[in-house]
Scaffold this motif. Structure first.
Motif, PDB file in Angstrom:
ATOM      1  N   GLN A 182      19.140  28.517   5.949  1.00  0.00           N
ATOM      2  CA  GLN A 182      18.532  29.748   6.434  1.00  0.00           C
ATOM      3  C   GLN A 182      17.005  29.695   6.514  1.00  0.00           C
ATOM      4  OE1 GLN A 182      20.827  31.889   7.694  1.00  0.00           O
ATOM      5  NE2 GLN A 182      21.083  33.426   6.098  1.00  0.00           N
ATOM      6  N   LYS A 183      16.373  28.744   5.825  1.00  0.00           N
ATOM      7  CA  LYS A 183      14.943  28.827   5.563  1.00  0.00           C
ATOM      8  C   LYS A 183      14.058  28.892   6.799  1.00  0.00           C
ATOM      9  CE  LYS A 183      14.544  23.794   4.833  1.00  0.00           C
ATOM     10  NZ  LYS A 183      13.669  23.471   5.934  1.00  0.00           N
ATOM     11  N   PHE A 185      14.909  30.307   9.754  1.00  0.00           N
ATOM     12  CA  PHE A 185      15.372  31.332  10.685  1.00  0.00           C
ATOM     13  C   PHE A 185      14.639  32.652  10.476  1.00  0.00           C
ATOM     14  CE2 PHE A 185      19.936  29.437  11.098  1.00  0.00           C
ATOM     15  CZ  PHE A 185      19.415  28.407  11.865  1.00  0.00           C
ATOM     16  N   ARG A 190      19.044  34.887  10.679  1.00  0.00           N
ATOM     17  CA  ARG A 190      19.745  34.700   9.399  1.00  0.00           C
ATOM     18  C   ARG A 190      21.030  35.510   9.375  1.00  0.00           C
ATOM     19  NH1 ARG A 190      16.423  33.261   4.530  1.00  0.00           N
ATOM     20  NH2 ARG A 190      14.482  32.350   5.293  1.00  0.00           N
ATOM     21  N   ARG A 191      20.970  36.748   9.839  1.00  0.00           N
ATOM     22  CA  ARG A 191      22.171  37.592   9.845  1.00  0.00           C
ATOM     23  C   ARG A 191      23.234  37.005  10.760  1.00  0.00           C
ATOM     24  NH1 ARG A 191      18.250  41.738   9.136  1.00  0.00           N
ATOM     25  NH2 ARG A 191      17.861  41.909  11.368  1.00  0.00           N
ATOM     26  N   ASN A 193      23.539  33.895  11.604  1.00  0.00           N
ATOM     27  CA  ASN A 193      23.946  32.593  11.089  1.00  0.00           C
ATOM     28  C   ASN A 193      25.090  32.709  10.073  1.00  0.00           C
ATOM     29  OD1 ASN A 193      23.653  29.715  10.732  1.00  0.00           O
ATOM     30  ND2 ASN A 193      22.561  30.121   8.829  1.00  0.00           N
ATOM     31  N   THR A 222      16.037  36.373  -0.060  1.00  0.00           N
ATOM     32  CA  THR A 222      14.921  36.403   0.893  1.00  0.00           C
ATOM     33  C   THR A 222      15.025  37.659   1.758  1.00  0.00           C
ATOM     34  OG1 THR A 222      14.871  33.986   0.903  1.00  0.00           O
ATOM     35  CG2 THR A 222      13.685  35.094   2.659  1.00  0.00           C
ATOM     36  N   THR A 223      15.904  37.659   2.758  1.00  0.00           N
ATOM     37  CA  THR A 223      16.132  38.863   3.562  1.00  0.00           C
ATOM     38  C   THR A 223      17.376  39.613   3.107  1.00  0.00           C
ATOM     39  OG1 THR A 223      17.494  37.703   5.197  1.00  0.00           O
ATOM     40  CG2 THR A 223      15.103  37.725   5.559  1.00  0.00           C
ATOM     41  N   THR A 226      22.480  36.624   3.483  1.00  0.00           N
ATOM     42  CA  THR A 226      23.615  35.901   2.898  1.00  0.00           C
ATOM     43  C   THR A 226      24.392  36.792   1.943  1.00  0.00           C
ATOM     44  OG1 THR A 226      22.494  33.766   3.104  1.00  0.00           O
ATOM     45  CG2 THR A 226      24.273  33.917   1.494  1.00  0.00           C
TER      46      THR A 226
END
Length: 258
Positions: A182-183, A185, A190-191, A193, A222-223, A226
């Protein structure tokens, strides 16, 4: 099950072996490399470098506030786009110092740090661990697990379970498809993915989580993409409530920015 006396003997032997190893190879702080009294401890300088999160914080995601706004106040991000987990808490701000701790733990085989981290996380959890929650780690895809050899989130979950006495399900939640890291994106990427990446292993796992309070364990928030994707899978399976507990979390703008 082994008789208690045998367990005590094994613990005593393990303790003596650890003491002998510490004498031969004195443990060092994972941040400063100064000599410390235990392999599960930080040096004096490192303690001042790491930033623990405490109240006041967002009721939902646990991001620290710079002032007291009230126990039920949520941050602007949670108001604008609520995460799929009910609440999240973190022990540390994810900055240079905690990044180095996480990298050493995750990629440097410093797995003995899980015990110390689990203690920090259990203290940061607050009421998230009240009652009888089921702890479950954010799972790795089997290919990633084979390459890394261990799931750092599972080690943290075990450590928190030992500290808190909470129940533990290590493999009830699975990652059913491999996803790129994810790093690199954006938040939206990220969502996308991790959308649909998680599922329950089998009917036994679905029965375990149905109606339960589940606490997802991970190393870094992070956001929240996940953990939100994992929370959706658990709630679709009937979990009554899904919280998240992590070692460190990103704080945009630095400490006390909100």
């Amino acid at each position: 099950m082994k008789p208690q006396i045998f367990r005590r003997i094994e613990d005593g032997i393990a303790g003596m072996a650890k003491a002998a190893l510490d004498l031969a190879m004195p443990p060092h702080c994972p941040l400063t490399r100064e000599e410390v009294g235990s392999a599960r401890a930080l040096g004096a300088a490192a303690w001042s470098a790491v930033h623990f999160i405490d109240d006041p914080a967002c009721r939902r995601c646990g991001v620290p506030f710079s002032a007291e706004y009230g126990a039920e106040v949520e941050c602007p991000s949670c108001i604008a786009a609520p995460p799929d987990f009910d609440r999240a808490r973190a022990a540390l701000v994810y900055d240079d110092a905690s990044h180095r701790l996480v990298v050493g733990f995750k990629h440097g085989d410093r797995t003995e740090l899980a015990e110390m981290f689990g203690g920090w996380m259990a203290r940061a959890a607050g009421e998230i661990l009240d009652g009888s929650p089921i702890l479950t780690p954010a799972p790795l895809h089997p290919r990633r697990l084979l390459a890394r050899r261990f799931n750092q989130s599972a080690l943290l979950a075990r450590a928190v379970a030992v500290q808190s006495g909470a129940r533990l399900s290590v493999d009830g939640l699975v990652r059913r498809r491999a996803t790129p890291p994810q790093k690199d994106f954006s938040a939206d990427a990220r969502r996308r993915n991790v959308a649909g990446a998680f599922a329950l292993r089998d009917d036994k796992a679905r029965a375990l989580f149905r109606g339960a309070h589940v606490v997802l364990i991970d190393d870094v928030l992070t956001t929240g993409a996940t953990l939100s994707a994992a929370a959706r899978a658990l709630k679709r399976a009937g979990a009554a409530r899904v919280d998240a507990l992590v070692l460190a979390r990103v704080v945009k703008g630095g400490i006390g920015a909100i």
